[in-house]
Motif scaffolding. Structure first.
Motif, PDB file in Angstrom:
ATOM      1  N   ASN A  54       0.850  -1.190   0.000  1.00  0.00           N
ATOM      2  CA  ASN A  54       0.000   0.000   0.000  1.00  0.00           C
ATOM      3  C   ASN A  54       0.889   1.243   0.000  1.00  0.00           C
ATOM      4  O   ASN A  54       1.545   1.539   0.994  1.00  0.00           O
ATOM      5  CB  ASN A  54      -0.926   0.004   1.215  1.00  0.00           C
TER       6      ASN A  54
ATOM      7  N   ALA B 192     -11.432  -0.519  -3.531  1.00  0.00           N
ATOM      8  CA  ALA B 192     -11.521  -1.722  -2.699  1.00  0.00           C
ATOM      9  C   ALA B 192     -11.013  -2.904  -3.508  1.00  0.00           C
ATOM     10  O   ALA B 192     -11.286  -3.009  -4.697  1.00  0.00           O
ATOM     11  CB  ALA B 192     -12.963  -1.964  -2.247  1.00  0.00           C
TER      12      ALA B 192
ATOM     13  N   ASN C 193     -11.008  -6.975  -3.554  1.00  0.00           N
ATOM     14  CA  ASN C 193     -11.684  -8.129  -2.971  1.00  0.00           C
ATOM     15  C   ASN C 193     -10.835  -9.383  -3.160  1.00  0.00           C
ATOM     16  O   ASN C 193     -10.232  -9.586  -4.211  1.00  0.00           O
ATOM     17  CB  ASN C 193     -13.060  -8.304  -3.628  1.00  0.00           C
ATOM     18  N   LEU C 194     -10.812 -10.230  -2.154  1.00  0.00           N
ATOM     19  CA  LEU C 194     -10.016 -11.449  -2.205  1.00  0.00           C
ATOM     20  C   LEU C 194     -10.463 -12.353  -3.346  1.00  0.00           C
ATOM     21  O   LEU C 194      -9.636 -12.997  -3.999  1.00  0.00           O
ATOM     22  CB  LEU C 194     -10.121 -12.193  -0.868  1.00  0.00           C
ATOM     23  N   THR C 195     -11.742 -12.385  -3.625  1.00  0.00           N
ATOM     24  CA  THR C 195     -12.255 -13.219  -4.714  1.00  0.00           C
ATOM     25  C   THR C 195     -11.703 -12.769  -6.062  1.00  0.00           C
ATOM     26  O   THR C 195     -11.321 -13.590  -6.900  1.00  0.00           O
ATOM     27  CB  THR C 195     -13.795 -13.168  -4.740  1.00  0.00           C
TER      28      THR C 195
ATOM     29  N   LYS D 272      -1.119  -3.722   7.588  1.00  0.00           N
ATOM     30  CA  LYS D 272      -2.572  -3.821   7.770  1.00  0.00           C
ATOM     31  C   LYS D 272      -3.338  -3.074   6.676  1.00  0.00           C
ATOM     32  O   LYS D 272      -4.478  -3.424   6.354  1.00  0.00           O
ATOM     33  CB  LYS D 272      -2.962  -3.296   9.147  1.00  0.00           C
ATOM     34  N   ASP D 273      -2.743  -2.025   6.098  1.00  0.00           N
ATOM     35  CA  ASP D 273      -3.409  -1.258   5.051  1.00  0.00           C
ATOM     36  C   ASP D 273      -3.456  -2.001   3.722  1.00  0.00           C
ATOM     37  O   ASP D 273      -4.078  -1.518   2.775  1.00  0.00           O
ATOM     38  CB  ASP D 273      -2.705   0.081   4.852  1.00  0.00           C
TER      39      ASP D 273
ATOM     40  N   LEU E 281      -4.456  -5.276   3.568  1.00  0.00           N
ATOM     41  CA  LEU E 281      -5.391  -6.397   3.687  1.00  0.00           C
ATOM     42  C   LEU E 281      -6.529  -6.257   2.683  1.00  0.00           C
ATOM     43  O   LEU E 281      -7.185  -5.207   2.613  1.00  0.00           O
ATOM     44  CB  LEU E 281      -5.962  -6.467   5.097  1.00  0.00           C
ATOM     45  N   PRO E 282      -6.821  -7.293   1.912  1.00  0.00           N
ATOM     46  CA  PRO E 282      -7.950  -7.226   0.966  1.00  0.00           C
ATOM     47  C   PRO E 282      -9.270  -7.495   1.672  1.00  0.00           C
ATOM     48  O   PRO E 282      -9.319  -8.146   2.734  1.00  0.00           O
ATOM     49  CB  PRO E 282      -7.617  -8.337  -0.034  1.00  0.00           C
ATOM     50  N   ALA E 283     -10.339  -7.004   1.080  1.00  0.00           N
ATOM     51  CA  ALA E 283     -11.672  -7.235   1.627  1.00  0.00           C
ATOM     52  C   ALA E 283     -12.036  -8.707   1.476  1.00  0.00           C
ATOM     53  O   ALA E 283     -11.712  -9.344   0.479  1.00  0.00           O
ATOM     54  CB  ALA E 283     -12.694  -6.362   0.916  1.00  0.00           C
ATOM     55  N   GLY E 284     -12.689  -9.263   2.515  1.00  0.00           N
ATOM     56  CA  GLY E 284     -13.165 -10.637   2.439  1.00  0.00           C
ATOM     57  C   GLY E 284     -12.171 -11.681   2.916  1.00  0.00           C
ATOM     58  O   GLY E 284     -12.468 -12.873   2.858  1.00  0.00           O
TER      59      GLY E 284
ATOM     60  N   THR F 136     -10.083 -12.454   9.488  1.00  0.00           N
ATOM     61  CA  THR F 136      -9.067 -12.108  10.486  1.00  0.00           C
ATOM     62  C   THR F 136      -7.873 -13.042  10.354  1.00  0.00           C
ATOM     63  O   THR F 136      -8.023 -14.272  10.432  1.00  0.00           O
ATOM     64  CB  THR F 136      -9.647 -12.201  11.907  1.00  0.00           C
TER      65      THR F 136
END
Length: 210
Positions: free
Chosen positions: A102, A141, A143-145, A161-162, A164-167, A170
């Motif tokens: 990022n 955004a 997305n992991l998919t 941490k910035d 990290l992909p959505a989905g 944790t």
């Protein structure tokens, strides 16, 4: 001198002459010949009957610079896409090794951080072409998919941490996880490592096992 054609007298005699009836060819009308002042016979213009006007054929007129044939569309540059989205990344992903970073002010990654990363990859006997470095800051955004569909990663490194992909849910920090298809490491960003030798050592210990 014998003149066979009575009309020839106009070219050799200056005075007005009159033809006898026998020279008139049976035409009782008196024929007057006007002497030519220059010796050149007058040209009588005969009005021709104009030909019927044909139906005009309308010609297609194009504006200057307008091509008659439609220009072929230029081929668009090839980009890998997933779910209608294209990702701009560094590397060629030859070994399905995805690294998420990022950087708000960089297209991909800061030059000094890239040099450090290349040294790490070299110690793992990898080249820049073997991986894909994606700056998630370039997208609203990620997305992991979409990442899985585009890169099909067998190894995934998330730097900070910035990044990290959505989905993704944790993830434990600095604890590599082996999934069904992908080995995941969530660790420090380069900014966090460049100022701490301890962080560098921790990252390398996990990275070399990935």
């Amino acid at each position: 001198m014998k003149i066979d054609n009575p009309q020839a007298f106009r070219f050799i005699m200056q005075d007005e002459i009159y033809l006898l009836d026998k020279d008139k060819g049976g035409n009782p009308a008196r024929m007057a010949v006007t002497p030519a002042s220059t010796g050149i016979p007058e040209i009588i213009t005969v009005a021709e009957t104009p030909a019927p006007e044909a139906n005009p054929i309308k010609e297609q007129v194009t504006e200057p610079g307008t091509p008659v044939v439609k220009a072929m569309q230029e081929p668009k540059p090839h980009t890998q896409q997933t779910s209608g989205r294209g990702f701009n990344y560094l590397g060629k992903n030859k070994k399905n090794f995805l690294i998420l970073v990022n950087y708000p002010t960089q297209e991909h990654i800061a030059p000094d951080h890239l040099a450090a990363l290349e040294n790490i990859l070299k110690r793992k006997e990898l080249l820049l072409d073997d991986v894909a470095i994606l700056n998630v800051n370039a997208y609203a955004a990620v997305n992991l998919t979409d990442l899985a569909a585009c890169f099909a990663p067998t190894r995934l490194v998330i730097m900070g941490k910035d990044s990290l992909p959505a989905g993704i849910g944790t993830l434990p920090f600095n604890q590599p996880l082996q999934g069904k298809k992908t080995h995941v490491l969530y660790s420090f960003s380069f900014d966090e490592m460049m100022s701490s030798n301890e962080n560098k050592k921790t990252f390398w210990e996990h990275m070399k096992k990935l």
